[in-house]
Write a protein that holds these residues in place. Structure first.
Motif, short mmCIF file in Angstrom:
data_model
loop_
_atom_site.label_atom_id
_atom_site.label_comp_id
_atom_site.label_asym_id
_atom_site.label_seq_id
_atom_site.Cartn_x
_atom_site.Cartn_y
_atom_site.Cartn_z
N ARG A 12 45.71 43.33 43.25
CA ARG A 12 44.20 43.27 43.87
C ARG A 12 43.97 44.76 44.52
O ARG A 12 44.70 45.28 45.13
N PHE A 13 42.79 45.28 44.00
CA PHE A 13 42.34 46.62 44.27
C PHE A 13 40.85 46.57 44.87
O PHE A 13 40.16 45.63 44.64
N ASN A 14 40.89 47.44 45.74
CA ASN A 14 39.57 47.67 46.37
C ASN A 14 38.42 48.17 45.41
O ASN A 14 38.80 48.88 44.27
N SER A 15 37.38 48.03 45.82
CA SER A 15 36.26 48.59 44.77
C SER A 15 36.20 50.00 44.42
O SER A 15 35.71 50.62 43.45
N GLU A 16 36.51 50.81 45.47
CA GLU A 16 36.55 52.17 45.49
C GLU A 16 37.69 52.68 44.66
O GLU A 16 37.33 53.91 43.95
N THR A 17 38.76 51.90 44.43
CA THR A 17 39.76 52.49 43.63
C THR A 17 39.30 52.25 42.17
O THR A 17 39.60 52.91 41.27
N VAL A 18 38.79 50.84 41.99
CA VAL A 18 38.35 50.63 40.71
C VAL A 18 37.09 51.70 40.30
O VAL A 18 37.03 51.97 38.97
N ILE A 19 36.30 51.88 41.10
CA ILE A 19 35.39 52.89 40.68
C ILE A 19 35.81 54.51 40.19
O ILE A 19 35.93 54.96 39.42
N GLN A 20 36.77 54.76 41.32
CA GLN A 20 37.74 55.94 40.89
C GLN A 20 38.44 55.88 39.44
O GLN A 20 38.38 56.74 38.93
N GLY A 21 38.66 54.62 39.28
CA GLY A 21 39.66 54.37 37.91
C GLY A 21 38.54 54.46 36.94
O GLY A 21 38.69 55.21 35.59
N ARG A 22 37.40 54.05 36.91
CA ARG A 22 36.32 54.22 35.93
C ARG A 22 36.01 55.70 35.68
O ARG A 22 35.82 55.97 34.45
N GLN A 23 35.86 56.32 36.60
CA GLN A 23 35.55 57.74 36.87
C GLN A 23 36.79 58.50 35.84
O GLN A 23 36.41 59.37 34.72
N VAL A 24 37.91 58.27 36.10
CA VAL A 24 38.95 58.83 35.39
C VAL A 24 39.01 58.43 33.70
O VAL A 24 39.14 58.99 32.96
N PHE A 25 38.67 57.17 33.58
CA PHE A 25 38.67 56.66 32.25
C PHE A 25 37.46 57.41 31.63
O PHE A 25 37.80 57.76 30.57
N VAL A 26 36.32 57.57 32.11
CA VAL A 26 35.09 58.41 31.43
C VAL A 26 35.39 59.76 31.31
O VAL A 26 35.20 60.00 30.03
N ILE A 27 36.27 60.35 32.04
CA ILE A 27 36.56 61.75 31.67
C ILE A 27 37.69 61.99 30.82
O ILE A 27 37.52 62.63 29.93
N HIS A 28 38.34 61.07 30.58
CA HIS A 28 39.79 61.40 29.78
C HIS A 28 40.09 60.47 28.70
O HIS A 28 40.64 60.81 27.71
N CYS A 29 39.28 59.08 29.13
CA CYS A 29 39.64 58.01 27.83
C CYS A 29 38.48 57.70 26.89
O CYS A 29 39.07 57.13 25.97
N VAL A 30 37.60 57.93 27.11
CA VAL A 30 36.07 57.51 26.33
C VAL A 30 36.37 57.90 25.05
O VAL A 30 35.92 57.16 23.90
N GLU A 31 36.78 59.05 24.91
CA GLU A 31 36.64 59.75 23.60
C GLU A 31 37.45 58.90 22.51
O GLU A 31 36.97 58.68 21.49
N CYS A 32 38.55 58.51 22.77
CA CYS A 32 39.48 57.42 21.95
C CYS A 32 38.90 55.84 22.07
O CYS A 32 39.04 55.35 20.99
N HIS A 33 38.99 55.69 23.32
CA HIS A 33 38.78 54.30 23.69
C HIS A 33 37.58 53.64 23.66
O HIS A 33 37.29 52.54 23.78
N GLY A 34 36.48 54.73 23.80
CA GLY A 34 35.00 54.16 23.80
C GLY A 34 34.49 53.93 24.95
O GLY A 34 35.60 53.47 26.08
#
Length: 126
Positions: free
Chosen positions: A47-69
């Protein structure tokens, strides 16, 4: 030794079958209860708070989107929806990578970023 009549043999077989069925159900219930206890512990730790999930989405967009979409369905990389691996294994893959398939981000991301990314990945459902 006395021979059983057909009726007695049938009754005996029925009783033995019932005992076996009850034993099997009892074992299944005990194992299921034990597993559901572990499942709830895992779920509670996820169970994570929404701020952590938003931060995780930002990390995903910066580092993971290129391969994972953007939708994390896996353009070149894997589909990241409904991950069944434990957080420890996911952490290890993010930080250490997968030889020949995915770079490790252990030197790029700090621990909070990795945890936030895992929190975001846990929100991805089909």
């Amino acid at each position: 030794m006395k021979k059983l009549t057909e009726r007695e043999a049938l009754l005996f077989a029925f009783i033995v079958s019932c005992i076996c069925l009850l034993a099997t159900l009892g074992i299944a219930f005990a194992v299921g209860t034990a597993l559901s206890g572990k499942q709830s512990q895992v779920t509670e730790s996820r169970r994570f708070n929404s701020e952590t999930v938003i931060q995780g989405r930002q990390v995903f967009v910066i580092h993971c989107v290129e391969c994972h979409g953007f939708d994390a369905r896996g353009d070149e990389g894997s589909d990241l929806h409904n991950l069944r691996s434990g957080d420890g294994l996911i952490h290890q893959i993010i930080t250490g990578g997968i030889k020949g398939e995915m770079p490790g981000y252990g030197k790029v991301l700090n621990e909070a970023d990795v945890r936030a990314l895992i929190a975001y990945l846990r929100t991805l459902r089909n």
